[in-house]
Design an enzyme around this catalytic site. Structure first.
Site, PDB file in Angstrom:
ATOM      1  CG  ASP A  21      -2.025   0.962   1.160  1.00  0.00           C
ATOM      2  OD1 ASP A  21      -2.306   1.467   0.059  1.00  0.00           O
ATOM      3  OD2 ASP A  21      -2.635   1.243   2.205  1.00  0.00           O
ATOM      4  N   GLY A  22       0.325   2.310  -0.608  1.00  0.00           N
ATOM      5  CA  GLY A  22       0.978   3.618  -0.560  1.00  0.00           C
ATOM      6  C   GLY A  22       1.569   4.060  -1.888  1.00  0.00           C
ATOM      7  CD1 TRP A  26       7.376   6.428  -2.726  1.00  0.00           C
ATOM      8  CD2 TRP A  26       6.939   6.626  -4.920  1.00  0.00           C
ATOM      9  NE1 TRP A  26       8.577   6.397  -3.398  1.00  0.00           N
ATOM     10  CE2 TRP A  26       8.337   6.514  -4.744  1.00  0.00           C
ATOM     11  CE3 TRP A  26       6.437   6.760  -6.208  1.00  0.00           C
ATOM     12  CZ2 TRP A  26       9.242   6.539  -5.811  1.00  0.00           C
ATOM     13  CZ3 TRP A  26       7.329   6.793  -7.278  1.00  0.00           C
ATOM     14  CH2 TRP A  26       8.712   6.684  -7.071  1.00  0.00           C
ATOM     15  CB  THR A  67     -13.008  -8.417  -5.000  1.00  0.00           C
ATOM     16  OG1 THR A  67     -12.901  -8.261  -3.581  1.00  0.00           O
ATOM     17  CG2 THR A  67     -12.665  -9.849  -5.364  1.00  0.00           C
ATOM     18  CD  GLU A  68     -13.286  -5.422  -1.846  1.00  0.00           C
ATOM     19  OE1 GLU A  68     -12.075  -5.723  -1.759  1.00  0.00           O
ATOM     20  OE2 GLU A  68     -14.200  -6.266  -1.698  1.00  0.00           O
ATOM     21  CG  ASN A  69      -7.732  -2.598  -5.612  1.00  0.00           C
ATOM     22  OD1 ASN A  69      -6.803  -3.366  -5.380  1.00  0.00           O
ATOM     23  ND2 ASN A  69      -8.048  -1.621  -4.764  1.00  0.00           N
ATOM     24  NE  ARG A  72      -7.368   1.375  -6.125  1.00  0.00           N
ATOM     25  CZ  ARG A  72      -6.279   1.676  -5.434  1.00  0.00           C
ATOM     26  NH1 ARG A  72      -5.216   2.138  -6.050  1.00  0.00           N
ATOM     27  NH2 ARG A  72      -6.236   1.500  -4.131  1.00  0.00           N
ATOM     28  CG  LEU A 195      -6.868  -8.416   7.334  1.00  0.00           C
ATOM     29  CD1 LEU A 195      -5.353  -8.463   7.352  1.00  0.00           C
ATOM     30  CD2 LEU A 195      -7.436  -9.354   8.382  1.00  0.00           C
ATOM     31  CB  SER A 196      -7.856  -3.860   2.906  1.00  0.00           C
ATOM     32  OG  SER A 196      -7.635  -2.612   3.479  1.00  0.00           O
TER      33      SER A 196
HETATM   34  C1  FPP Z   1      -2.180  -0.018  -3.229  1.00  0.00           C
HETATM   35  O1  FPP Z   1      -1.647   1.298  -3.182  1.00  0.00           O
HETATM   36  C2  FPP Z   1      -1.629  -0.693  -4.383  1.00  0.00           C
HETATM   37  C3  FPP Z   1      -2.355  -1.339  -5.348  1.00  0.00           C
HETATM   38  C4  FPP Z   1      -3.820  -1.452  -5.306  1.00  0.00           C
HETATM   39  C5  FPP Z   1      -1.682  -1.943  -6.499  1.00  0.00           C
HETATM   40  C6  FPP Z   1      -0.498  -2.754  -6.116  1.00  0.00           C
HETATM   41  C7  FPP Z   1       0.140  -3.250  -7.332  1.00  0.00           C
HETATM   42  C8  FPP Z   1       1.464  -3.258  -7.554  1.00  0.00           C
HETATM   43  C9  FPP Z   1       2.473  -2.822  -6.578  1.00  0.00           C
HETATM   44  C10 FPP Z   1       1.963  -3.846  -8.803  1.00  0.00           C
HETATM   45  C11 FPP Z   1       2.118  -5.298  -8.504  1.00  0.00           C
HETATM   46  C12 FPP Z   1       2.849  -5.940  -9.516  1.00  0.00           C
HETATM   47  C13 FPP Z   1       3.132  -7.233  -9.500  1.00  0.00           C
HETATM   48  C14 FPP Z   1       3.948  -7.685 -10.610  1.00  0.00           C
HETATM   49  C15 FPP Z   1       2.670  -8.183  -8.463  1.00  0.00           C
HETATM   50  P1  FPP Z   1      -2.608   2.520  -3.450  1.00  0.00           P
HETATM   51  O2  FPP Z   1      -2.668   2.753  -4.904  1.00  0.00           O
HETATM   52  O3  FPP Z   1      -3.935   2.266  -2.813  1.00  0.00           O
HETATM   53  O4  FPP Z   1      -1.851   3.672  -2.744  1.00  0.00           O
HETATM   54  P2  FPP Z   1      -2.520   4.921  -2.003  1.00  0.00           P
HETATM   55  O5  FPP Z   1      -3.264   4.367  -0.809  1.00  0.00           O
HETATM   56  O6  FPP Z   1      -1.342   5.742  -1.618  1.00  0.00           O
HETATM   57  O7  FPP Z   1      -3.413   5.604  -2.990  1.00  0.00           O
END
Ligand code: FPP
Length: 240
Positions: A21-22, A26, A67-69, A72, A195-196
């Site tokens: 997460d994050g 970032w 499943t919630e993503n 976006r 835990l989301s």
């Molecule tokens: C959560 O951070 C991150 C995700 C929903 C995507 C994670 C996916 C990757 C790191 C790529 C994975 C790649 C492989 C090859 C496994 P966020 O977007 O919710 O961050 P935020 O809370 O700061 O908005």
């Protein structure tokens, strides 16, 4: 000369699960689009998976897409799926490192090309004897339980399972993680404490570790610190 003092061996969690997460925050901090955060997060994922394998972690599960993503924006969803595609095309690197790979979640609804890449990657890496890597994709803990309950109900209706045979063990065996040990340790960076919908059945006795660091900045040093902290925990599993 070696010291005569006996060193206490540290215990490695057998199964570590991570919430990556994050990424968005970032990127925002750097004036970059969220997609840049996911690209950076993907690089961190590769480094951490390699490192975990190197130090002897047996199971690593990462949360790539829930499943919630799907809520976006479409371009962000497409970007994450494309990162996965590129990674899978390149996943032979992991084969060289002796890592076996498995995708957990509802894969059926994904685009055909991605499903094919996933199935090739799982097939090609299945005999690896190093770390087992689970990538949670279109994964939700509740969805996983619904899927398991539907399967068990079918088995009962068809007379293959008696109601009295439904045990905790049977339910575990109907989850995507069947045959694997439950996670011992769940790591969530980025300052969130939830835990989301991640591994909600499997995490019943997991230890948790939280940190403010954003996922793209997470490094082997943070993993080492987390494991050191894990070694200070007293796991009682409900006993005394
Ligand atoms: C959560 O951070 C991150 C995700 C929903 C995507 C994670 C996916 C990757 C790191 C790529 C994975 C790649 C492989 C090859 C496994 P966020 O977007 O919710 O961050 P935020 O809370 O700061 O908005």
């Amino acid at each position: 000369m070696f010291s005569k003092k006996k060193r206490v061996e540290r215990v490695l969690p057998r199964h570590i699960a991570m919430i990556m997460d994050g990424n968005g925050r970032w990127a925002k901090k750097r004036g970059l689009p969220r997609t840049a955060g996911h690209s950076a997060g993907s690089k961190t994922f590769k480094d951490i998976a390699r490192y975990a394998n190197k130090i002897g972690i047996k199971y690593l599960t990462v949360y790539a897409f829930s499943t919630e993503n799907w809520k976006r924006p479409k371009d962000e969803v497409d970007n994450i799926m494309n990162i996965l595609r590129e990674y899978l095309k390149d996943a032979k690197n992991f084969k060289d490192e002796n890592i076996s790979m498995q995708f957990i979640g509802n894969i059926d609804v994904l685009p055909d090309d991605l499903k094919e890449l996933i199935s090739n990657c799982e097939e090609e890496s299945k005999d690896a004897t190093g770390m087992h890597l689970n990538i949670a994709l279109n994964y939700g803990g509740r969805d996983e339980l619904v899927h398991a309950v539907q399967g068990i109900a079918r088995e009962v209706a068809e007379g293959r399972v008696e109601c009295s045979e439904i045990t905790e063990q049977l339910i575990s065996e109907r989850l995507y993680t069947k045959g694997q040990p439950d996670p011992d340790f769940i790591i969530r960076p980025s300052g969130e404490f939830r835990l989301s919908n991640y591994l909600i059945w499997q995490s019943a006795y997991a230890e948790f570790w939280f940190s403010d660091v954003l996922w793209p900045d997470f490094s082997p040093r943070h993993l080492e610190k987390a494991i050191d902290d894990y070694n200070l925990r007293n796991r009682r599993f409900g006993g005394v």
